[in-house]
Scaffold this motif. Structure first.
Motif, short mmCIF file in Angstrom:
data_model
loop_
_atom_site.label_atom_id
_atom_site.label_comp_id
_atom_site.label_asym_id
_atom_site.label_seq_id
_atom_site.Cartn_x
_atom_site.Cartn_y
_atom_site.Cartn_z
N CYS A 272 4.42 1.00 -10.14
CA CYS A 272 4.35 1.29 -8.61
C CYS A 272 3.75 0.28 -7.89
O CYS A 272 2.42 -0.33 -8.56
CB CYS A 272 3.67 2.68 -8.41
N CYS A 273 3.98 -0.12 -6.87
CA CYS A 273 3.15 -0.81 -5.89
C CYS A 273 2.33 -0.49 -4.89
O CYS A 273 1.74 -1.07 -4.22
CB CYS A 273 4.09 -2.00 -5.13
N SER A 274 2.38 1.14 -5.01
CA SER A 274 1.30 1.74 -3.87
C SER A 274 0.18 1.82 -4.24
O SER A 274 -0.27 1.87 -5.40
CB SER A 274 2.21 3.29 -3.63
N CYS A 275 -0.64 1.85 -3.50
CA CYS A 275 -2.25 1.94 -3.81
C CYS A 275 -2.69 0.94 -4.57
O CYS A 275 -3.51 1.09 -5.72
CB CYS A 275 -2.42 3.47 -4.23
N ILE A 276 -2.51 -0.50 -4.32
CA ILE A 276 -3.06 -1.44 -4.81
C ILE A 276 -3.80 -2.01 -3.97
O ILE A 276 -3.58 -2.29 -2.92
CB ILE A 276 -1.67 -2.55 -5.21
N SER A 277 -5.30 -2.29 -4.41
CA SER A 277 -5.94 -3.27 -3.65
C SER A 277 -5.67 -4.72 -3.55
O SER A 277 -5.42 -5.29 -4.55
CB SER A 277 -7.52 -3.20 -4.13
N TYR A 278 -5.23 -5.22 -2.34
CA TYR A 278 -4.91 -6.42 -2.27
C TYR A 278 -5.36 -7.06 -1.09
O TYR A 278 -5.70 -6.57 0.29
CB TYR A 278 -3.42 -6.43 -1.85
N CYS A 279 -5.86 -8.41 -1.45
CA CYS A 279 -6.51 -9.30 -0.28
C CYS A 279 -5.44 -10.34 -0.05
O CYS A 279 -5.01 -11.28 -0.72
CB CYS A 279 -7.56 -10.15 -1.02
N SER A 280 -5.04 -10.32 1.22
CA SER A 280 -4.28 -11.40 2.00
C SER A 280 -4.98 -12.63 2.22
O SER A 280 -6.25 -12.76 2.05
CB SER A 280 -3.44 -10.81 3.16
N GLY B 247 -4.91 -11.89 -3.54
CA GLY B 247 -4.27 -11.10 -4.71
C GLY B 247 -5.22 -10.04 -4.82
O GLY B 247 -5.77 -9.27 -3.89
N PRO B 248 -5.10 -9.25 -5.81
CA PRO B 248 -5.69 -7.90 -6.22
C PRO B 248 -7.18 -7.87 -6.19
O PRO B 248 -7.87 -8.89 -6.57
CB PRO B 248 -5.27 -7.46 -7.52
#
Length: 219
Positions: free
Chosen positions: A148-156, A180-181
Motif C-alpha cells: 500500500c502507498c497509504s500512510c507513508i511518510s513523505y517529504c516533497s 522521499g520517505p
C-alpha cells in the motif's frame, strides 16, 4: 480523499513507510569494507557509508547526497551521471509518489484503494481500484496489502529542511533532510501539545488530526 478540504490545509503531511528488510541499507555486499559506500534503497541520489563498529559493518544512521547532476551507481559505488551507460539504481523499494511533479500516476496518502492520473501537472478525480485488486502500489492496483502507498511518510521538494507531521501520532513529526520517505532518525516528539505543520511548531492549542489508523505499525 487526497484533495479534500482537510488535505488542502495539511497538503504536505505524511507518515512512516512500511519496514521491509530488503529496502533497508545493507553492508553485506561483496567487496564492502569499512568506509565503503552503499546505495540508499529509497533514493537513487543518496548513499550510506559502511562503518566497522567492532562487531561488523553497519550503515551510517542517515544517507548522504551525491553532487548535483549525479546519482549513486550501485555497481561502481560512486556518484555518476545517471545517463551514463551501465548506470544502475534499483527503484523497486519506493514506487509511491504523491505529487504530479514527480510522476504521471500518483497515490492517495491515506486511502490505499485510490489513485490519481496527472494531466499537465494536475491530478484527476480520485480513481478507485477494483474489488479484486483493491491496493494501489504506486504503479498499479493489485492484491498485496503490504505494498500500500497509504500512510507513508513523505517529504516533497517543498518540504526540504522543514518539518512534516507523523500522521500516526499528533504529537510527533519528522525533519525532512531530503526528498522521499521521512527517515526514522529524524523523528521527534513534542514536549507538550500537538505538532502544528502550518506554523512548524508544537502547540498546546492545535487540534489533533487523525490521518491514519494507529493499527498500522510505524517506524
Amino acid at each position: 480523499m487526497f484533495y479534500s478540504s482537510i488535505f488542502s490545509v495539511l497538503f504536505l503531511v505524511s507518515s512512516a513507510p512500511s519496514s521491509e528488510a530488503s529496502c533497508a541499507p545493507s553492508c553485506a555486499g561483496t567487496g564492502v569494507v569499512d568506509g565503503s559506500r552503499v546505495p540508499d534503497p529509497n533514493n537513487c541520489h543518496y548513499y550510506y557509508i559502511c562503518l566497522d563498529n567492532g562487531l561488523g559493518l553497519e550503515p551510517t544512521p542517515v544517507s548522504f547526497p551525491c553532487p548535483d547532476g549525479t546519482d549513486f551507481d550501485a555497481l561502481s559505488r560512486q556518484c555518476t551521471d545517471p545517463s551514463s551507460p551501465n548506470f544502475m539504481c534499483d527503484r523497486s523499494c519506493f514506487n509511491c509518489k504523491y505529487y504530479c511533479s514527480e510522476k504521471d500516476i500518483i497515490a492517495d496518502p491515506w486511502d490505499c484503494g485510490t489513485y490519481y492520473r496527472c494531466t499537465e501537472g494536475l491530478p484527476s478525480q480520485g480513481l478507485p481500484c477494483p474489488e479484486e485488486k483493491p491496493y494501489f502500489d504506486g504503479d498499479a492496483c493489485q492484491a498485496d496489502a503490504t505494498k500500500c502507498c497509504s500512510c507513508i511518510s513523505y517529504c516533497s521538494q517543498a518540504d526540504r529542511d522543514r518539518l512534516v507531521a507523523d500522521v500516526f501520532d499528533c504529537t510527533s513529526y519528522y525533519f525532512c533532510n531530503k526528498v522521499g520517505p521521512a527517515e526514522p532518525f529524524f523523528h521527534s516528539t513534542c514536549p507538550v501539545g500537538n505538532f502544528d505543520y502550518v506554523h512548524q511548531r508544537c502547540s498546546e492549542t492545535y487540534p489533533c488530526f487523525e490521518q491514519c489508523s494507529s493499527g498500522r505499525g510505524k517506524k
